[in-house]
Design a protein around this motif. Sequence first.
Motif, PDB file in Angstrom:
ATOM      1  N   ASN A  39       1.539 -31.581  60.384  1.00  0.00           N
ATOM      2  CA  ASN A  39       1.817 -31.844  61.900  1.00  0.00           C
ATOM      3  C   ASN A  39       3.201 -31.997  62.207  1.00  0.00           C
ATOM      4  OD1 ASN A  39       1.746 -34.205  61.199  1.00  0.00           O
ATOM      5  ND2 ASN A  39       0.123 -34.951  62.544  1.00  0.00           N
ATOM      6  N   LYS A  40       4.157 -31.876  61.151  1.00  0.00           N
ATOM      7  CA  LYS A  40       5.208 -32.102  61.366  1.00  0.00           C
ATOM      8  C   LYS A  40       6.272 -31.114  60.753  1.00  0.00           C
ATOM      9  CE  LYS A  40       8.795 -35.629  60.632  1.00  0.00           C
ATOM     10  NZ  LYS A  40       9.466 -36.175  59.401  1.00  0.00           N
ATOM     11  N   LYS A  41       7.155 -30.557  61.583  1.00  0.00           N
ATOM     12  CA  LYS A  41       8.008 -29.529  60.942  1.00  0.00           C
ATOM     13  C   LYS A  41       9.035 -30.042  60.091  1.00  0.00           C
ATOM     14  CE  LYS A  41       7.668 -26.763  65.273  1.00  0.00           C
ATOM     15  NZ  LYS A  41       8.703 -26.299  66.431  1.00  0.00           N
ATOM     16  N   SER A  42       9.233 -29.333  59.168  1.00  0.00           N
ATOM     17  CA  SER A  42      10.150 -29.764  58.169  1.00  0.00           C
ATOM     18  C   SER A  42      11.323 -28.920  58.089  1.00  0.00           C
ATOM     19  CB  SER A  42       9.493 -29.868  56.649  1.00  0.00           C
ATOM     20  OG  SER A  42      10.269 -30.542  55.764  1.00  0.00           O
ATOM     21  N   THR A  43      12.622 -29.299  58.478  1.00  0.00           N
ATOM     22  CA  THR A  43      13.627 -28.685  58.569  1.00  0.00           C
ATOM     23  C   THR A  43      14.588 -28.822  57.319  1.00  0.00           C
ATOM     24  OG1 THR A  43      14.735 -30.228  60.085  1.00  0.00           O
ATOM     25  CG2 THR A  43      13.469 -28.593  60.767  1.00  0.00           C
ATOM     26  N   VAL A  44      14.318 -30.250  56.495  1.00  0.00           N
ATOM     27  CA  VAL A  44      15.268 -30.469  55.422  1.00  0.00           C
ATOM     28  C   VAL A  44      14.343 -30.410  54.170  1.00  0.00           C
ATOM     29  CG1 VAL A  44      16.679 -32.204  54.270  1.00  0.00           C
ATOM     30  CG2 VAL A  44      16.617 -31.844  56.751  1.00  0.00           C
ATOM     31  N   ASN A  45      13.540 -31.037  53.855  1.00  0.00           N
ATOM     32  CA  ASN A  45      12.704 -31.246  52.329  1.00  0.00           C
ATOM     33  C   ASN A  45      11.796 -29.915  52.035  1.00  0.00           C
ATOM     34  OD1 ASN A  45      13.929 -33.611  51.841  1.00  0.00           O
ATOM     35  ND2 ASN A  45      12.071 -34.860  53.041  1.00  0.00           N
ATOM     36  N   ARG A  46      11.082 -29.505  53.210  1.00  0.00           N
ATOM     37  CA  ARG A  46      10.214 -28.153  53.012  1.00  0.00           C
ATOM     38  C   ARG A  46      10.297 -27.198  53.842  1.00  0.00           C
ATOM     39  NH1 ARG A  46       7.980 -31.139  48.716  1.00  0.00           N
ATOM     40  NH2 ARG A  46       7.239 -33.046  49.021  1.00  0.00           N
ATOM     41  N   GLY A  47      11.485 -27.006  54.256  1.00  0.00           N
ATOM     42  CA  GLY A  47      11.956 -25.845  55.137  1.00  0.00           C
ATOM     43  C   GLY A  47      13.427 -25.979  55.460  1.00  0.00           C
ATOM     44  N   THR A  48      13.813 -25.055  56.244  1.00  0.00           N
ATOM     45  CA  THR A  48      15.270 -25.216  56.727  1.00  0.00           C
ATOM     46  C   THR A  48      15.158 -25.137  58.483  1.00  0.00           C
ATOM     47  OG1 THR A  48      15.268 -22.760  56.973  1.00  0.00           O
ATOM     48  CG2 THR A  48      16.047 -23.810  55.012  1.00  0.00           C
ATOM     49  N   LYS A  49      16.452 -25.123  58.775  1.00  0.00           N
ATOM     50  CA  LYS A  49      16.250 -25.620  60.419  1.00  0.00           C
ATOM     51  C   LYS A  49      15.775 -24.090  61.100  1.00  0.00           C
ATOM     52  CE  LYS A  49      19.461 -29.313  60.907  1.00  0.00           C
ATOM     53  NZ  LYS A  49      20.471 -29.875  61.498  1.00  0.00           N
ATOM     54  N   LYS A  50      16.563 -23.002  60.281  1.00  0.00           N
ATOM     55  CA  LYS A  50      16.236 -21.523  60.814  1.00  0.00           C
ATOM     56  C   LYS A  50      14.783 -21.132  60.557  1.00  0.00           C
ATOM     57  CE  LYS A  50      18.071 -16.945  60.599  1.00  0.00           C
ATOM     58  NZ  LYS A  50      19.186 -16.218  60.193  1.00  0.00           N
ATOM     59  N   THR A 116       4.845 -38.801  67.442  1.00  0.00           N
ATOM     60  CA  THR A 116       4.554 -37.824  68.170  1.00  0.00           C
ATOM     61  C   THR A 116       5.160 -37.388  69.413  1.00  0.00           C
ATOM     62  OG1 THR A 116       3.110 -39.581  69.762  1.00  0.00           O
ATOM     63  CG2 THR A 116       1.992 -38.697  67.684  1.00  0.00           C
ATOM     64  N   SER A 117       6.357 -38.177  69.856  1.00  0.00           N
ATOM     65  CA  SER A 117       7.489 -37.666  70.785  1.00  0.00           C
ATOM     66  C   SER A 117       8.528 -37.157  70.107  1.00  0.00           C
ATOM     67  CB  SER A 117       7.766 -39.058  71.640  1.00  0.00           C
ATOM     68  OG  SER A 117       8.420 -39.824  70.869  1.00  0.00           O
ATOM     69  N   GLY A 118       8.627 -36.958  68.733  1.00  0.00           N
ATOM     70  CA  GLY A 118      10.015 -36.369  68.096  1.00  0.00           C
ATOM     71  C   GLY A 118       9.702 -34.841  68.514  1.00  0.00           C
ATOM     72  N   LYS A 119      10.912 -34.404  68.163  1.00  0.00           N
ATOM     73  CA  LYS A 119      11.099 -32.897  68.278  1.00  0.00           C
ATOM     74  C   LYS A 119      10.558 -32.030  67.328  1.00  0.00           C
ATOM     75  CE  LYS A 119      15.494 -32.590  65.755  1.00  0.00           C
ATOM     76  NZ  LYS A 119      16.844 -32.391  65.757  1.00  0.00           N
ATOM     77  N   ASN A 120      10.206 -32.590  66.129  1.00  0.00           N
ATOM     78  CA  ASN A 120       9.519 -32.095  64.987  1.00  0.00           C
ATOM     79  C   ASN A 120       7.945 -32.137  64.942  1.00  0.00           C
ATOM     80  OD1 ASN A 120      11.862 -30.558  64.148  1.00  0.00           O
ATOM     81  ND2 ASN A 120      12.191 -32.482  62.754  1.00  0.00           N
TER      82      ASN A 120
END
Length: 179
Positions: A39-50, A116-120
């Motif tokens: 339930n949390k987007k990963s833009t560093v450890n398990r993915g990228t921003k793009k 739960t209010s975070g952007k990811n």
Amino acid sequence: MSKISFWVFGYGSIIWQNEDIKPIDIVDAELVGAHRSFNKKSTVNRGTKKFPGLALGLEYGGKCFGKAFQVNEESFKILKRREGGYNQIKTPNDKIKISDIKGNIIEDCIVFFPNTSGKNYLNPNTTLQEKADIIRAGGQGTKSNAKEYLKEIKGFLNEYGIEDEEIEILYTLVFNNIM
């Protein structure tokens, strides 16, 4: 070395990637009142921003098996940095509790829940098919990608004979469902 110690419940990668926190003690444990969820987007450890991947978090309701780690104050600070974007919930409380395999409640154990209010944070109404699509499309992060992370989680659960319905369905959708 600090004399103060903390108990922390691990339900994801901390179970097998814990060398940096140097646990004092590790016990099999069960969290009652919450379950695993990608339930949390990963833009560093398990993915990228793009191409974000997904990381494991918790949602209230149900239960899940994991490990409780006793760590010193220095290691707890490392863990708090590592788990950035997660809220620290102290147990037991009126919603959740953690016990060892003998059923003894572990007092003052910290559990990291997604903000739960975070952007990811992923909308709770996101379907498992939508989650699978995000995992498949995720880029290579600093630790791995979301597909490898899902394999690791499933491997851990299988090792302990734990069936987690969401993980099983996601695994099938990601690796067996060619779309």
